[in-house]
Design a protein around this motif. Structure first.
Motif: not given
Length: 211
Positions: A189-197
């Motif tokens: 989930p953190t990886l996804w949020r980092t990628t999104w931002i």
């Protein structure tokens, strides 16, 4: 097909290498001066220091500064902290990085110069070789400049936050930033949020002509 894509990207990077300075919108000296100004006004009130820096950058670079202060964990090189991405593009990134409890790890060997401006606390760094029996010390207000290709061990013993500015080729650095997710944390989930931002920032800047 993959080989063709890699070759095309590598050729483009090679051709643009000598022109990178044209694409930078921030300068290490101005960011350092702004950080010193924020520290002199707010001391160890880190929230106010960060707010001062971001609002000042927003006034001078309104199209390139992310005002949505979303913090995400960052695990890289064995170190863990949190970051707020102020700017991300192909040739630059600017973040607040740190931890309220301290951390230690491997700096990574990167394709960009990295300027780590200490806003609170102290960073220790270590490089084998000359002077290897004593740590490099970077207290509040100083800058740890890691030139492209240089690698260090670093440590934040207690609460420490920094304004981190990288200039060079940013996309290859993402592999280092993602590696710990797959090898240890499995925090997708953190990886996804980092990628999104990061992706939103990079694509948004490309759309307005910022490489």
């Amino acid at each position: 097909m993959l080989g063709i894509v890699i070759a095309a990207i590598s050729s483009t990077m090679y051709l643009l290498e000598s022109h990178l300075e044209k694409f930078y919108i921030f300068t290490p000296s101005n960011l350092h001066q702004l950080s010193l100004e924020a520290i002199s006004l707010h001391g160890n009130d880190t929230a106010s220091v960060v707010s001062h820096i971001v609002s000042s950058l927003s006034s001078t670079h309104p199209a390139y500064v992310n005002l949505d202060e979303e913090w995400v964990f960052n695990n890289a090189g064995g170190a863990m902290g949190a970051m707020y991405i102020i700017h991300a593009s192909i040739t630059e990134y600017l973040i607040i990085f740190g931890s309220a409890v301290g951390t230690e790890g491997h700096s990574g060997r990167h394709t960009a110069d990295d300027y780590f401006i200490i806003l609170r606390g102290e960073e220790l760094a270590y490089t084998p070789g000359k002077g290897m029996y004593e740590p490099e010390r970077y207290p509040q207000g100083t800058v740890n400049h890691m030139k492209r290709g240089v690698v260090k061990q670093y440590r934040m013993e207690t609460t420490c936050f920094a304004l981190e500015y990288a200039r060079g080729w940013i996309p290859p650095m993402l592999f280092f930033g993602y590696a710990d997710t797959f090898s240890s944390t499995l925090d997708f989930p953190t990886l996804w949020r980092t990628t999104w931002i990061t992706g939103k920032q990079m694509l948004g800047n490309l759309a307005i002509g910022k490489l």
